[in-house]
Design a protein around this motif. Structure first.
Motif, PDB file in Angstrom:
ATOM      1  N   LEU A   1     -20.228 107.002  38.566  1.00 45.48           N
ATOM      2  CA  LEU A   1     -20.670 105.908  39.420  1.00 45.48           C
ATOM      3  C   LEU A   1     -20.990 106.425  40.821  1.00 45.48           C
ATOM      4  O   LEU A   1     -22.023 106.073  41.410  1.00 45.48           O
ATOM      5  CB  LEU A   1     -19.597 104.813  39.481  1.00 45.48           C
ATOM      6  CG  LEU A   1     -19.949 103.561  40.260  1.00 45.48           C
ATOM      7  CD1 LEU A   1     -21.181 102.885  39.674  1.00 45.48           C
ATOM      8  CD2 LEU A   1     -18.777 102.601  40.267  1.00 45.48           C
TER       9      LEU A   1
ATOM     10  N   TYR B   1     -21.979  95.893  40.804  1.00 50.73           N
ATOM     11  CA  TYR B   1     -21.096  96.970  40.349  1.00 50.73           C
ATOM     12  C   TYR B   1     -21.290  97.223  38.853  1.00 50.73           C
ATOM     13  O   TYR B   1     -21.416  98.369  38.414  1.00 50.73           O
ATOM     14  CB  TYR B   1     -19.633  96.605  40.650  1.00 50.73           C
ATOM     15  CG  TYR B   1     -18.650  97.705  40.360  1.00 50.73           C
ATOM     16  CD1 TYR B   1     -18.432  98.722  41.275  1.00 50.73           C
ATOM     17  CD2 TYR B   1     -17.946  97.737  39.156  1.00 50.73           C
ATOM     18  CE1 TYR B   1     -17.524  99.736  41.013  1.00 50.73           C
ATOM     19  CE2 TYR B   1     -17.042  98.748  38.885  1.00 50.73           C
ATOM     20  CZ  TYR B   1     -16.837  99.741  39.816  1.00 50.73           C
ATOM     21  OH  TYR B   1     -15.951 100.753  39.553  1.00 50.73           O
ATOM     22  N   THR B   2     -21.363  96.145  38.077  1.00 51.46           N
ATOM     23  CA  THR B   2     -21.553  96.262  36.626  1.00 51.46           C
ATOM     24  C   THR B   2     -22.901  96.899  36.310  1.00 51.46           C
ATOM     25  O   THR B   2     -23.003  97.778  35.449  1.00 51.46           O
ATOM     26  CB  THR B   2     -21.450  94.875  35.958  1.00 51.46           C
ATOM     27  OG1 THR B   2     -20.176  94.314  36.275  1.00 51.46           O
ATOM     28  CG2 THR B   2     -21.607  94.965  34.462  1.00 51.46           C
ATOM     29  N   LYS B   3     -23.946  96.482  37.022  1.00 53.90           N
ATOM     30  CA  LYS B   3     -25.279  97.069  36.806  1.00 53.90           C
ATOM     31  C   LYS B   3     -25.272  98.561  37.128  1.00 53.90           C
ATOM     32  O   LYS B   3     -25.873  99.364  36.407  1.00 53.90           O
ATOM     33  CB  LYS B   3     -26.319  96.366  37.673  1.00 53.90           C
ATOM     34  CG  LYS B   3     -26.706  94.993  37.195  1.00 53.90           C
ATOM     35  CD  LYS B   3     -27.752  94.404  38.125  1.00 53.90           C
ATOM     36  CE  LYS B   3     -28.151  93.007  37.732  1.00 53.90           C
ATOM     37  NZ  LYS B   3     -29.178  92.451  38.625  1.00 53.90           N
TER      38      LYS B   3
ATOM     39  N   GLN C   1     -22.714 100.580  37.044  1.00 55.18           N
ATOM     40  CA  GLN C   1     -21.954 101.274  35.999  1.00 55.18           C
ATOM     41  C   GLN C   1     -22.834 101.527  34.780  1.00 55.18           C
ATOM     42  O   GLN C   1     -22.819 102.628  34.216  1.00 55.18           O
ATOM     43  CB  GLN C   1     -20.734 100.454  35.586  1.00 55.18           C
ATOM     44  CG  GLN C   1     -19.584 100.546  36.535  1.00 55.18           C
ATOM     45  CD  GLN C   1     -18.388  99.742  36.045  1.00 55.18           C
ATOM     46  OE1 GLN C   1     -18.534  98.605  35.605  1.00 55.18           O
ATOM     47  NE2 GLN C   1     -17.215 100.336  36.124  1.00 55.18           N
ATOM     48  N   LYS C   2     -23.595 100.529  34.362  1.00 51.35           N
ATOM     49  CA  LYS C   2     -24.471 100.673  33.191  1.00 51.35           C
ATOM     50  C   LYS C   2     -25.541 101.724  33.447  1.00 51.35           C
ATOM     51  O   LYS C   2     -25.838 102.556  32.586  1.00 51.35           O
ATOM     52  CB  LYS C   2     -25.109  99.334  32.837  1.00 51.35           C
ATOM     53  CG  LYS C   2     -24.151  98.351  32.221  1.00 51.35           C
ATOM     54  CD  LYS C   2     -24.833  97.030  31.908  1.00 51.35           C
ATOM     55  CE  LYS C   2     -23.843  96.021  31.346  1.00 51.35           C
ATOM     56  NZ  LYS C   2     -24.455  94.720  31.090  1.00 51.35           N
ATOM     57  N   GLN C   3     -26.125 101.665  34.639  1.00 49.85           N
ATOM     58  CA  GLN C   3     -27.175 102.634  34.957  1.00 49.85           C
ATOM     59  C   GLN C   3     -26.604 104.042  35.031  1.00 49.85           C
ATOM     60  O   GLN C   3     -27.228 104.992  34.563  1.00 49.85           O
ATOM     61  CB  GLN C   3     -27.863 102.267  36.273  1.00 49.85           C
ATOM     62  CG  GLN C   3     -29.057 103.155  36.566  1.00 49.85           C
ATOM     63  CD  GLN C   3     -29.914 102.618  37.675  1.00 49.85           C
ATOM     64  OE1 GLN C   3     -29.992 101.414  37.896  1.00 49.85           O
ATOM     65  NE2 GLN C   3     -30.572 103.503  38.390  1.00 49.85           N
TER      66      GLN C   3
ATOM     67  N   LYS D   1     -24.033 105.209  33.438  1.00 49.24           N
ATOM     68  CA  LYS D   1     -23.764 105.650  32.067  1.00 49.24           C
ATOM     69  C   LYS D   1     -25.067 106.067  31.380  1.00 49.24           C
ATOM     70  O   LYS D   1     -25.124 107.101  30.713  1.00 49.24           O
ATOM     71  CB  LYS D   1     -23.091 104.521  31.281  1.00 49.24           C
ATOM     72  CG  LYS D   1     -22.687 104.920  29.898  1.00 49.24           C
ATOM     73  CD  LYS D   1     -21.937 103.808  29.181  1.00 49.24           C
ATOM     74  CE  LYS D   1     -21.527 104.257  27.790  1.00 49.24           C
ATOM     75  NZ  LYS D   1     -20.789 103.230  27.067  1.00 49.24           N
TER      76      LYS D   1
ATOM     77  N   ASP E   1     -19.566  91.928  42.148  1.00 47.74           N
ATOM     78  CA  ASP E   1     -19.208  92.338  40.785  1.00 47.74           C
ATOM     79  C   ASP E   1     -20.430  92.599  39.911  1.00 47.74           C
ATOM     80  O   ASP E   1     -20.460  93.569  39.152  1.00 47.74           O
ATOM     81  CB  ASP E   1     -18.319  91.277  40.121  1.00 47.74           C
ATOM     82  CG  ASP E   1     -16.940  91.197  40.758  1.00 47.74           C
ATOM     83  OD1 ASP E   1     -16.488  92.206  41.327  1.00 47.74           O
ATOM     84  OD2 ASP E   1     -16.329  90.113  40.686  1.00 47.74           O
ATOM     85  N   LYS E   2     -21.443  91.748  40.016  1.00 47.00           N
ATOM     86  CA  LYS E   2     -22.639  91.919  39.180  1.00 47.00           C
ATOM     87  C   LYS E   2     -23.354  93.230  39.495  1.00 47.00           C
ATOM     88  O   LYS E   2     -23.805  93.932  38.588  1.00 47.00           O
ATOM     89  CB  LYS E   2     -23.601  90.746  39.370  1.00 47.00           C
ATOM     90  CG  LYS E   2     -23.134  89.471  38.713  1.00 47.00           C
ATOM     91  CD  LYS E   2     -24.180  88.377  38.869  1.00 47.00           C
ATOM     92  CE  LYS E   2     -23.713  87.086  38.212  1.00 47.00           C
ATOM     93  NZ  LYS E   2     -24.716  86.023  38.314  1.00 47.00           N
TER      94      LYS E   2
END
Length: 76
Positions: A28, A14-16, A18-20, A22, A11-12
């Motif tokens: 993604l 995946y979140t990173k 997504q931020k990158q 964006k 999950d961590k």
């Protein structure tokens, strides 16, 4: 074009990603493809002209002919 499915993706991470994505204005999937491409692409080969002056600072103040003579003596 092939499809890739990844199971148990952290999950961590995946979140990173997504931020990158964006930040880079990519989807993604585009971001992951971009990162993988960078990771496995072979670096561009330098021509001899691109290497001009490379290592310059190492040889500053060194007399090349004396250095070579010293190295040759070490092998005799």
């Amino acid at each position: 074009m092939a499809t890739l499915n990844i199971k148990s993706f952290p999950d961590k991470l995946y979140t990173k990603l997504q931020k990158q994505a964006k930040h880079d204005r990519r989807s993604l999937a585009q971001e992951i493809i971009h990162i993988l491409d960078l990771a496995i692409s072979e670096p561009a080969q330098l021509s001899i002209m691109d290497m001009q002056g490379l290592g310059n600072e190492i040889w500053q103040g060194v007399d090349a002919s004396k250095y070579i003579a010293k190295e040759r003596q070490a092998w005799d």
